[in-house]
Design a protein around this motif. Structure first.
Motif, PDB file in Angstrom:
ATOM      1  N   ALA A  60      -3.415   4.253  15.368  1.00 57.65           N
ATOM      2  CA  ALA A  60      -3.868   4.785  14.078  1.00 57.65           C
ATOM      3  C   ALA A  60      -4.740   3.753  13.354  1.00 57.65           C
ATOM      4  O   ALA A  60      -5.755   4.090  12.740  1.00 57.65           O
ATOM      5  CB  ALA A  60      -2.670   5.177  13.214  1.00 57.65           C
ATOM      6  N   SER A 100      -6.833  -7.224   2.380  1.00 60.66           N
ATOM      7  CA  SER A 100      -5.360  -7.261   2.380  1.00 60.66           C
ATOM      8  C   SER A 100      -4.861  -8.497   1.639  1.00 60.66           C
ATOM      9  O   SER A 100      -3.851  -8.452   0.933  1.00 60.66           O
ATOM     10  CB  SER A 100      -4.820  -7.292   3.813  1.00 60.66           C
ATOM     11  N   TRP A 138       1.125   3.311  15.712  1.00 56.40           N
ATOM     12  CA  TRP A 138       0.566   2.638  14.537  1.00 56.40           C
ATOM     13  C   TRP A 138      -0.676   1.819  14.911  1.00 56.40           C
ATOM     14  O   TRP A 138      -1.697   1.850  14.211  1.00 56.40           O
ATOM     15  CB  TRP A 138       1.633   1.774  13.882  1.00 56.40           C
ATOM     16  N   LYS A 194       9.921   4.212   7.908  1.00 57.37           N
ATOM     17  CA  LYS A 194       8.681   3.962   8.645  1.00 57.37           C
ATOM     18  C   LYS A 194       7.991   2.710   8.117  1.00 57.37           C
ATOM     19  O   LYS A 194       7.531   1.858   8.882  1.00 57.37           O
ATOM     20  CB  LYS A 194       7.723   5.159   8.514  1.00 57.37           C
ATOM     21  N   ALA A 222      -7.449   5.406   5.130  1.00 56.03           N
ATOM     22  CA  ALA A 222      -7.216   5.485   6.579  1.00 56.03           C
ATOM     23  C   ALA A 222      -5.794   5.035   6.917  1.00 56.03           C
ATOM     24  O   ALA A 222      -5.124   5.631   7.767  1.00 56.03           O
ATOM     25  CB  ALA A 222      -8.241   4.631   7.321  1.00 56.03           C
ATOM     26  N   LEU A 223      -5.322   3.982   6.234  1.00 56.97           N
ATOM     27  CA  LEU A 223      -3.960   3.505   6.484  1.00 56.97           C
ATOM     28  C   LEU A 223      -2.933   4.547   6.073  1.00 56.97           C
ATOM     29  O   LEU A 223      -1.971   4.811   6.783  1.00 56.97           O
ATOM     30  CB  LEU A 223      -3.697   2.204   5.719  1.00 56.97           C
ATOM     31  N   ARG A 224      -3.162   5.148   4.895  1.00 49.80           N
ATOM     32  CA  ARG A 224      -2.200   6.153   4.429  1.00 49.80           C
ATOM     33  C   ARG A 224      -2.204   7.366   5.349  1.00 49.80           C
ATOM     34  O   ARG A 224      -1.160   7.911   5.685  1.00 49.80           O
ATOM     35  CB  ARG A 224      -2.507   6.566   2.986  1.00 49.80           C
ATOM     36  N   GLU A 225      -3.387   7.783   5.774  1.00 46.63           N
ATOM     37  CA  GLU A 225      -3.487   8.925   6.679  1.00 46.63           C
ATOM     38  C   GLU A 225      -2.814   8.602   8.018  1.00 46.63           C
ATOM     39  O   GLU A 225      -2.058   9.411   8.555  1.00 46.63           O
ATOM     40  CB  GLU A 225      -4.964   9.263   6.905  1.00 46.63           C
ATOM     41  N   GLY A 226      -3.108   7.404   8.541  1.00 51.41           N
ATOM     42  CA  GLY A 226      -2.468   6.985   9.785  1.00 51.41           C
ATOM     43  C   GLY A 226      -0.958   6.950   9.627  1.00 51.41           C
ATOM     44  O   GLY A 226      -0.212   7.380  10.506  1.00 51.41           O
ATOM     45  N   PHE A 227      -0.509   6.463   8.472  1.00 52.61           N
ATOM     46  CA  PHE A 227       0.932   6.338   8.213  1.00 52.61           C
ATOM     47  C   PHE A 227       1.625   7.697   8.245  1.00 52.61           C
ATOM     48  O   PHE A 227       2.704   7.855   8.809  1.00 52.61           O
ATOM     49  CB  PHE A 227       1.139   5.663   6.856  1.00 52.61           C
ATOM     50  N   THR A 228       0.979   8.704   7.641  1.00 48.08           N
ATOM     51  CA  THR A 228       1.627  10.028   7.581  1.00 48.08           C
ATOM     52  C   THR A 228       1.758  10.642   8.974  1.00 48.08           C
ATOM     53  O   THR A 228       2.635  11.463   9.201  1.00 48.08           O
ATOM     54  CB  THR A 228       0.837  11.018   6.691  1.00 48.08           C
ATOM     55  N   LYS A 229       0.877  10.204   9.903  1.00 47.36           N
ATOM     56  CA  LYS A 229       0.928  10.787  11.251  1.00 47.36           C
ATOM     57  C   LYS A 229       1.996  10.136  12.130  1.00 47.36           C
ATOM     58  O   LYS A 229       2.345  10.681  13.173  1.00 47.36           O
ATOM     59  CB  LYS A 229      -0.435  10.602  11.940  1.00 47.36           C
ATOM     60  N   ILE A 230       2.476   8.966  11.725  1.00 43.32           N
ATOM     61  CA  ILE A 230       3.474   8.280  12.552  1.00 43.32           C
ATOM     62  C   ILE A 230       4.791   9.045  12.483  1.00 43.32           C
ATOM     63  O   ILE A 230       5.239   9.452  11.412  1.00 43.32           O
ATOM     64  CB  ILE A 230       3.704   6.840  12.025  1.00 43.32           C
ATOM     65  N   VAL A 231       5.402   9.236  13.639  1.00 41.98           N
ATOM     66  CA  VAL A 231       6.692   9.933  13.684  1.00 41.98           C
ATOM     67  C   VAL A 231       7.798   8.885  13.635  1.00 41.98           C
ATOM     68  O   VAL A 231       7.827   7.957  14.443  1.00 41.98           O
ATOM     69  CB  VAL A 231       6.805  10.767  14.970  1.00 41.98           C
ATOM     70  N   MET A 235     -15.434   0.416   0.848  1.00 37.59           N
ATOM     71  CA  MET A 235     -14.844   0.054   2.132  1.00 37.59           C
ATOM     72  C   MET A 235     -13.328  -0.149   1.996  1.00 37.59           C
ATOM     73  O   MET A 235     -12.539   0.318   2.816  1.00 37.59           O
ATOM     74  CB  MET A 235     -15.503  -1.254   2.576  1.00 37.59           C
ATOM     75  N   ARG A 242       0.811  -1.222   0.000  1.00 39.29           N
ATOM     76  CA  ARG A 242       0.000   0.000   0.000  1.00 39.29           C
ATOM     77  C   ARG A 242       0.842   1.268   0.000  1.00 39.29           C
ATOM     78  O   ARG A 242       0.394   2.310  -0.472  1.00 39.29           O
ATOM     79  CB  ARG A 242      -0.902   0.026   1.241  1.00 39.29           C
ATOM     80  N   ILE A 243       2.032   1.222   0.583  1.00 38.98           N
ATOM     81  CA  ILE A 243       2.797   2.456   0.827  1.00 38.98           C
ATOM     82  C   ILE A 243       3.967   2.653  -0.138  1.00 38.98           C
ATOM     83  O   ILE A 243       4.207   3.769  -0.601  1.00 38.98           O
ATOM     84  CB  ILE A 243       3.358   2.450   2.281  1.00 38.98           C
ATOM     85  N   ILE A 273     -14.304   3.273   9.445  1.00 44.23           N
ATOM     86  CA  ILE A 273     -14.773   2.548   8.265  1.00 44.23           C
ATOM     87  C   ILE A 273     -16.250   2.209   8.438  1.00 44.23           C
ATOM     88  O   ILE A 273     -16.662   1.728   9.496  1.00 44.23           O
ATOM     89  CB  ILE A 273     -13.975   1.236   8.073  1.00 44.23           C
ATOM     90  N   ALA A 322     -11.691   3.223   1.528  1.00 41.89           N
ATOM     91  CA  ALA A 322     -11.681   3.979   2.787  1.00 41.89           C
ATOM     92  C   ALA A 322     -10.588   3.446   3.709  1.00 41.89           C
ATOM     93  O   ALA A 322      -9.901   4.206   4.395  1.00 41.89           O
ATOM     94  CB  ALA A 322     -13.044   3.884   3.468  1.00 41.89           C
ATOM     95  N   TRP A 323     -10.396   2.123   3.696  1.00 41.44           N
ATOM     96  CA  TRP A 323      -9.360   1.523   4.545  1.00 41.44           C
ATOM     97  C   TRP A 323      -7.969   1.908   4.059  1.00 41.44           C
ATOM     98  O   TRP A 323      -7.085   2.250   4.843  1.00 41.44           O
ATOM     99  CB  TRP A 323      -9.549   0.010   4.592  1.00 41.44           C
ATOM    100  N   SER A 324      -7.773   1.888   2.741  1.00 44.77           N
ATOM    101  CA  SER A 324      -6.489   2.328   2.186  1.00 44.77           C
ATOM    102  C   SER A 324      -6.207   3.766   2.583  1.00 44.77           C
ATOM    103  O   SER A 324      -5.093   4.115   2.989  1.00 44.77           O
ATOM    104  CB  SER A 324      -6.493   2.228   0.653  1.00 44.77           C
TER     105      SER A 324
END
Lengths: 243, 243
Positions: A231, B184, A228, A176, B231-240, B224, A163-164, A239, B227-229
């Motif tokens: 998140a 997945s 993670w 990451k 959400a994962l990408r958005e969550g990923f960008t927030k991870i430090v 669905m 996905r990334i 969802i 939306a999950w993809s």
């Protein structure tokens, strides 16, 4: 088991491996599975290993011996080979010859000591290349379409990479991604374990730009893992279930 | 390949399977891999299958034949068996005897036609139970500690289940979790394919409460998945990234 992954990105290469090795569940140890070979500014080669420890250790030892041999040539030393393709061929041939010798002794017909490797490198004047060496010594190469390679227990950590990871992914995001891919694997499979070895090779640096060992209990890694999880759970609650 | 998963939750059971079967890459078809056996309000049994189609079809056919036999007894029919444990034993024994007959013919010593099954059910007066039947006919049971069972290509979809599914997870969240787990898997493995079969068995209903076939191109499922993809990408960008 092992999990190791390499990304071939436009900005450079990101490599991560675990260190757990087991020969039966009561004989679990940590062994380094990331090996660096460098002539700084001229060439860099990093090898990640998975599979039979006796085979991977013997393979690395033979490669090292060939490098140190005062009569080393472009045909014997991976630090003198004229191209990264040739380096991959030499490593594949060494891996196979180690296995073949044991196979002959044990009459196991190619089934002894399965092992695979990721080889990442660049030499001055060439491009970055990354290969996955199969147990038989043949190999495939990472490309723009397939910018990551995995060995060992690779399935748990693949969905996030799918996905990334793209060639244009930054080195920071690449780190990451591999760490979260490893995190998913650690949670789902007990035979993959900390500490972890992380290395970055920036494009055209022709050296390992950054290396880090992440110990069990590393606070930063745990924080990242927890962030993670949070998140994912937050994303999950948003969802909407299909009607 | 196949991917199928069952959740044993406090509120009920959630079951999902794909339908792709292949016998060589140029012989790919869709076959149902979810089978329902019901005496509504008295007992419900749902079987999910993975592995050799000739074996799973023959096993299901024999179970059906035994049910329809006018002389069926508690020892022969899974709809008359006195307990779900006995049902699992009968299914395991049938699976193994189908394989054994082929093994004898082919002299393949237990290696012919690997297949496994998830068996979920409840009978009036009993509790919900869920079993994973191994190719040899033995089985394990889902418990509070391990509230989900998977067969087939299970690794890609395991991390999300590990993170989300607990016995107290709601049926709605359980459905989301299995669908995202399947999503997945679909993304990472071409040999698992749409359409999907989803079934819900509410606790103490002793019947299949809800069933749905999700066709390739189903708009709700695609929404669905997207939306999950996101959400994962958005969550990923927030991870430090660790420092």
């Amino acid at each position: 088991m092992t999990y190791a992954v390499g990304l071939l990105l436009n900005e450079g290469m990101v490599l991560l491996s675990d260190t757990r090795t087991n020969a039966g569940i009561d004989h679990i140890s940590s062994y380094r599975k990331m090996f660096r070979f460098e002539v700084p500014d001229e060439r860099v080669i990093v090898i990640l290993t998975a599979g039979s420890l006796s085979v991977t250790q013997a393979t690395i030892a033979r490669l090292q011996e060939a490098i140190e041999d005062p009569e080393a040539t472009a045909d014997t030393s991976i630090l003198l080979a004229p191209s990264l393709l040739k380096v991959a061929e030499m490593i594949g041939a060494t891996l196979w010859s180690v296995r073949e010798a044991m196979d002959r002794r044990l009459h196991t017909n190619g089934s002894f000591g399965q092992a695979s490797m990721i080889v990442a490198g660049q030499r001055r004047g060439g491009v970055m290349r990354m290969f996955l060496i199969y147990p038989e010594g043949n190999f495939i190469e990472a490309t723009e379409d397939t910018p990551f390679l995995q060995i060992g227990e690779h399935k748990y950590g693949k969905p996030i990479l799918d996905r990334i990871v793209r060639p244009e992914t930054s080195l920071a995001d690449g780190q990451k991604a591999v760490l979260l891919s490893m995190d998913s694997t650690l949670r789902s499979n007990l035979s993959v374990g900390m500490p972890l070895d992380l290395a970055i090779i920036e494009r055209d640096a022709c050296r390992v730009s950054h290396v880090r060992r992440i110990e069990a209990g590393d606070d930063d890694f745990r924080a990242m893992s927890e962030a993670w999880s949070a998140a994912l759970r937050e994303g999950f609650t948003k969802i909407v279930l299909l009607p």
